[in-house]
Each structure stands twice: as structure tokens, then as C-alpha cells.
Write a protein that holds these residues in place. Structure first.
Motif, PDB file in Angstrom:
ATOM      1  N   LEU A   1       0.825  -1.210   0.000  1.00 50.29           N
ATOM      2  CA  LEU A   1       0.000   0.000   0.000  1.00 50.29           C
ATOM      3  C   LEU A   1       0.859   1.259   0.000  1.00 50.29           C
ATOM      4  O   LEU A   1       0.583   2.207  -0.732  1.00 50.29           O
ATOM      5  CB  LEU A   1      -0.937   0.013   1.212  1.00 50.29           C
ATOM      6  CG  LEU A   1      -2.116  -0.941   1.168  1.00 50.29           C
ATOM      7  CD1 LEU A   1      -2.842  -0.931   2.506  1.00 50.29           C
ATOM      8  CD2 LEU A   1      -3.064  -0.574   0.040  1.00 50.29           C
ATOM      9  N   ILE A   2       1.891   1.264   0.829  1.00 53.67           N
ATOM     10  CA  ILE A   2       2.792   2.424   0.893  1.00 53.67           C
ATOM     11  C   ILE A   2       3.506   2.615  -0.441  1.00 53.67           C
ATOM     12  O   ILE A   2       3.597   3.732  -0.964  1.00 53.67           O
ATOM     13  CB  ILE A   2       3.812   2.262   2.044  1.00 53.67           C
ATOM     14  CG1 ILE A   2       3.114   2.314   3.397  1.00 53.67           C
ATOM     15  CG2 ILE A   2       4.933   3.286   1.943  1.00 53.67           C
ATOM     16  CD1 ILE A   2       2.583   3.668   3.811  1.00 53.67           C
ATOM     17  N   GLU A   3       4.011   1.514  -1.026  1.00 59.66           N
ATOM     18  CA  GLU A   3       4.712   1.609  -2.309  1.00 59.66           C
ATOM     19  C   GLU A   3       3.794   2.158  -3.392  1.00 59.66           C
ATOM     20  O   GLU A   3       4.194   3.038  -4.169  1.00 59.66           O
ATOM     21  CB  GLU A   3       5.254   0.237  -2.712  1.00 59.66           C
ATOM     22  CG  GLU A   3       6.391  -0.249  -1.844  1.00 59.66           C
ATOM     23  CD  GLU A   3       6.788  -1.685  -2.128  1.00 59.66           C
ATOM     24  OE1 GLU A   3       6.572  -2.155  -3.266  1.00 59.66           O
ATOM     25  OE2 GLU A   3       7.306  -2.339  -1.213  1.00 59.66           O
ATOM     26  N   LEU A   4       2.565   1.645  -3.466  1.00 63.78           N
ATOM     27  CA  LEU A   4       1.602   2.126  -4.462  1.00 63.78           C
ATOM     28  C   LEU A   4       1.222   3.584  -4.214  1.00 63.78           C
ATOM     29  O   LEU A   4       1.188   4.388  -5.142  1.00 63.78           O
ATOM     30  CB  LEU A   4       0.337   1.266  -4.438  1.00 63.78           C
ATOM     31  CG  LEU A   4       0.418  -0.111  -5.063  1.00 63.78           C
ATOM     32  CD1 LEU A   4      -0.853  -0.901  -4.762  1.00 63.78           C
ATOM     33  CD2 LEU A   4       0.641  -0.019  -6.559  1.00 63.78           C
ATOM     34  N   ALA A   5       0.938   3.920  -2.966  1.00 65.18           N
ATOM     35  CA  ALA A   5       0.457   5.266  -2.640  1.00 65.18           C
ATOM     36  C   ALA A   5       1.504   6.343  -2.883  1.00 65.18           C
ATOM     37  O   ALA A   5       1.171   7.447  -3.303  1.00 65.18           O
ATOM     38  CB  ALA A   5      -0.005   5.309  -1.184  1.00 65.18           C
TER      39      ALA A   5
ATOM     40  N   PHE B   1       5.288  -3.950  10.377  1.00 62.96           N
ATOM     41  CA  PHE B   1       4.977  -3.398   9.061  1.00 62.96           C
ATOM     42  C   PHE B   1       4.941  -4.446   7.939  1.00 62.96           C
ATOM     43  O   PHE B   1       4.116  -4.377   7.046  1.00 62.96           O
ATOM     44  CB  PHE B   1       6.004  -2.310   8.730  1.00 62.96           C
ATOM     45  CG  PHE B   1       5.648  -1.442   7.557  1.00 62.96           C
ATOM     46  CD1 PHE B   1       4.753  -0.412   7.693  1.00 62.96           C
ATOM     47  CD2 PHE B   1       6.244  -1.648   6.325  1.00 62.96           C
ATOM     48  CE1 PHE B   1       4.441   0.414   6.623  1.00 62.96           C
ATOM     49  CE2 PHE B   1       5.942  -0.835   5.254  1.00 62.96           C
ATOM     50  CZ  PHE B   1       5.028   0.195   5.398  1.00 62.96           C
ATOM     51  N   TYR B   2       5.839  -5.415   7.973  1.00 65.22           N
ATOM     52  CA  TYR B   2       5.949  -6.395   6.878  1.00 65.22           C
ATOM     53  C   TYR B   2       5.194  -7.687   7.152  1.00 65.22           C
ATOM     54  O   TYR B   2       5.168  -8.574   6.306  1.00 65.22           O
ATOM     55  CB  TYR B   2       7.427  -6.693   6.598  1.00 65.22           C
ATOM     56  CG  TYR B   2       8.182  -5.456   6.160  1.00 65.22           C
ATOM     57  CD1 TYR B   2       8.077  -4.990   4.851  1.00 65.22           C
ATOM     58  CD2 TYR B   2       8.954  -4.734   7.055  1.00 65.22           C
ATOM     59  CE1 TYR B   2       8.727  -3.836   4.453  1.00 65.22           C
ATOM     60  CE2 TYR B   2       9.617  -3.581   6.664  1.00 65.22           C
ATOM     61  CZ  TYR B   2       9.493  -3.138   5.359  1.00 65.22           C
ATOM     62  OH  TYR B   2      10.138  -1.991   4.966  1.00 65.22           O
TER      63      TYR B   2
ATOM     64  N   HIS C   1      -5.522   9.209  -3.796  1.00 68.32           N
ATOM     65  CA  HIS C   1      -6.605   8.590  -3.025  1.00 68.32           C
ATOM     66  C   HIS C   1      -6.055   7.611  -1.981  1.00 68.32           C
ATOM     67  O   HIS C   1      -6.533   7.568  -0.848  1.00 68.32           O
ATOM     68  CB  HIS C   1      -7.596   7.883  -3.952  1.00 68.32           C
ATOM     69  CG  HIS C   1      -8.510   8.810  -4.687  1.00 68.32           C
ATOM     70  ND1 HIS C   1      -9.497   9.543  -4.055  1.00 68.32           N
ATOM     71  CD2 HIS C   1      -8.590   9.135  -5.990  1.00 68.32           C
ATOM     72  CE1 HIS C   1     -10.144  10.276  -4.943  1.00 68.32           C
ATOM     73  NE2 HIS C   1      -9.605  10.044  -6.138  1.00 68.32           N
ATOM     74  N   LEU C   2      -5.047   6.829  -2.361  1.00 64.72           N
ATOM     75  CA  LEU C   2      -4.436   5.903  -1.406  1.00 64.72           C
ATOM     76  C   LEU C   2      -3.736   6.645  -0.277  1.00 64.72           C
ATOM     77  O   LEU C   2      -3.824   6.244   0.888  1.00 64.72           O
ATOM     78  CB  LEU C   2      -3.448   4.970  -2.113  1.00 64.72           C
ATOM     79  CG  LEU C   2      -4.034   3.801  -2.869  1.00 64.72           C
ATOM     80  CD1 LEU C   2      -2.948   3.052  -3.635  1.00 64.72           C
ATOM     81  CD2 LEU C   2      -4.757   2.846  -1.930  1.00 64.72           C
ATOM     82  N   GLN C   3      -3.056   7.734  -0.599  1.00 65.78           N
ATOM     83  CA  GLN C   3      -2.409   8.532   0.442  1.00 65.78           C
ATOM     84  C   GLN C   3      -3.445   9.067   1.430  1.00 65.78           C
ATOM     85  O   GLN C   3      -3.232   9.046   2.643  1.00 65.78           O
ATOM     86  CB  GLN C   3      -1.616   9.688  -0.180  1.00 65.78           C
ATOM     87  CG  GLN C   3      -0.360   9.247  -0.883  1.00 65.78           C
ATOM     88  CD  GLN C   3       0.325  10.381  -1.627  1.00 65.78           C
ATOM     89  OE1 GLN C   3       0.099  11.554  -1.360  1.00 65.78           O
ATOM     90  NE2 GLN C   3       1.171  10.027  -2.584  1.00 65.78           N
TER      91      GLN C   3
END
Length: 183
Positions: free
Chosen positions: A4-8, A23-24, A48-50
Motif C-alpha cells: 500500500l505504501i509503495e503504491l500510494a 509493518f511487513y 486517493h491511497l495517500q
């Protein structure tokens, strides 16, 4: 959470710093859809993800640039051997024996090379436009059918990786809640 973080934020896993121990390992199901009939661009999806991460997980971040041993991607003597995109976008694949990517810019392709090279890669080719890339290589012992990533880039794409200190923008996680808030 990692994906999610990588995509956002449009970063690779190696660019994320300050993650908590859970986290992982903790997984979440995210069920979110855009308004009916709306197709989001990658940038719109990121925003939107952020927003979702900030609202539900109280994610707070900042960015810092750090210098690492890495590579700059440049055009080889003889010029590039790239295939202009057919305009179709399908999910790409990266494996120990190569990668297949469609409709990708060289600027977006360069950071992907961090996985097989083990070091960050920045685009210094100056090449514009999008391309379909089918690159066969190995991360193990090179053979005639599966050369090293360095040889494959030069022979198959007309590109070269040159060692260099490279600035990489890092995403620093200042805060993230393990348990999301309700809607």
C-alpha cells in the motif's frame, strides 16, 4: 502495508525507511472502488491511497534525498534498440530470468533495475516515450541463453549501466497506526 505504501507514494521497498516491526507481517484487506464509471490515472490513485492511509492508519511521512552507490542508465554506443509500445498495458512480470513490461517509459523502467542489480538505478538516457520491453537475463551464473543483466541490457536494449553515486529520494515513515480507524 508495504505494498500500500509503495503504491500510494510511488516508491520501491528499498526507498522506505522508518517502518515499525509489524509493518511487513500484518496484512490488511482494502476494499475501495472509484465512483461508478470513473477511471483513475496512476497519479489520482496514488492521491486517493495517500488520503486513505492518512485517514485510516494516521500515516505521516516526509521525504529525504540520500546518496547511494548505484548505476546510471545511459545509451550504449550504437544507440538504443527499443521497441515503441503497441499502446497496450498489461501487468508486467519480473523474474530471476528476465522481465516483460509494456507501455513503460525509460524513466519508470530504470528504478525497476534496482531489483536485479541490487543497487539503485537512475535514468540518464534522455529517451522519451513509452516502450515494450522484453529482457532476458539471469541473476545467477550467466549462460548463452541467459546473460547477466549488464550484458542483456547492452545487447538486447542498447543501454548500459555505469557505476555512479546516485541521489535517491527516500520515503521516511514518521508515524503509522497498526490498527486502522473505522470509516
Amino acid at each position: 502495508m508495504e505494498v500500500l505504501i509503495e503504491l500510494a507514494f510511488g516508491v520501491e521497498a528499498t526507498q522506505v525507511v522508518g517502518t515499525p516491526s509489524w509493518f511487513y507481517t500484518v496484512r490488511y484487506d482494502v476494499d475501495a472502488t472509484p465512483k461508478s464509471g470513473v477511471i483513475l490515472t496512476q497519479q489520482q490513485l496514488r492521491l486517493h491511497l495517500q488520503q486513505l492511509l492518512a485517514e485510516r492508519f494516521k500515516v505521516a511521512t516526509h521525504r529525504e534525498t540520500k546518496v547511494f552507490d548505484g548505476y546510471r542508465l545511459v545509451v550504449a554506443k550504437g544507440g538504443p534498440k527499443l521497441r515503441k509500445t503497441a499502446g497496450v498495458s498489461t501487468p508486467g512480470s519480473v523474474s530471476p530470468n528476465g522481465l516483460k513490461l509494456q507501455n513503460i517509459s525509460i524513466a519508470d523502467f530504470a528504478p525497476i533495475l534496482a531489483t536485479p542489480t541490487g543497487r539503485p538505478v537512475v535514468d540518464k538516457t534522455g529517451i522519451q516515450g513509452n516502450y515494450d520491453i522484453d529482457l532476458n537475463y539471469t541473476t545467477g551464473a550467466a549462460t548463452a541463453s541467459h546473460p547477466s543483466i549488464f550484458a542483456a541490457l547492452q545487447d538486447q536494449l542498447g543501454l548500459v549501466l555505469e557505476p555512479q553515486k546516485v541521489p535517491i529520494e527516500m520515503l521516511i515513515i514518521d508515524h503509522v497506526d497498526e490498527i486502522p480507524t473505522e470509516k
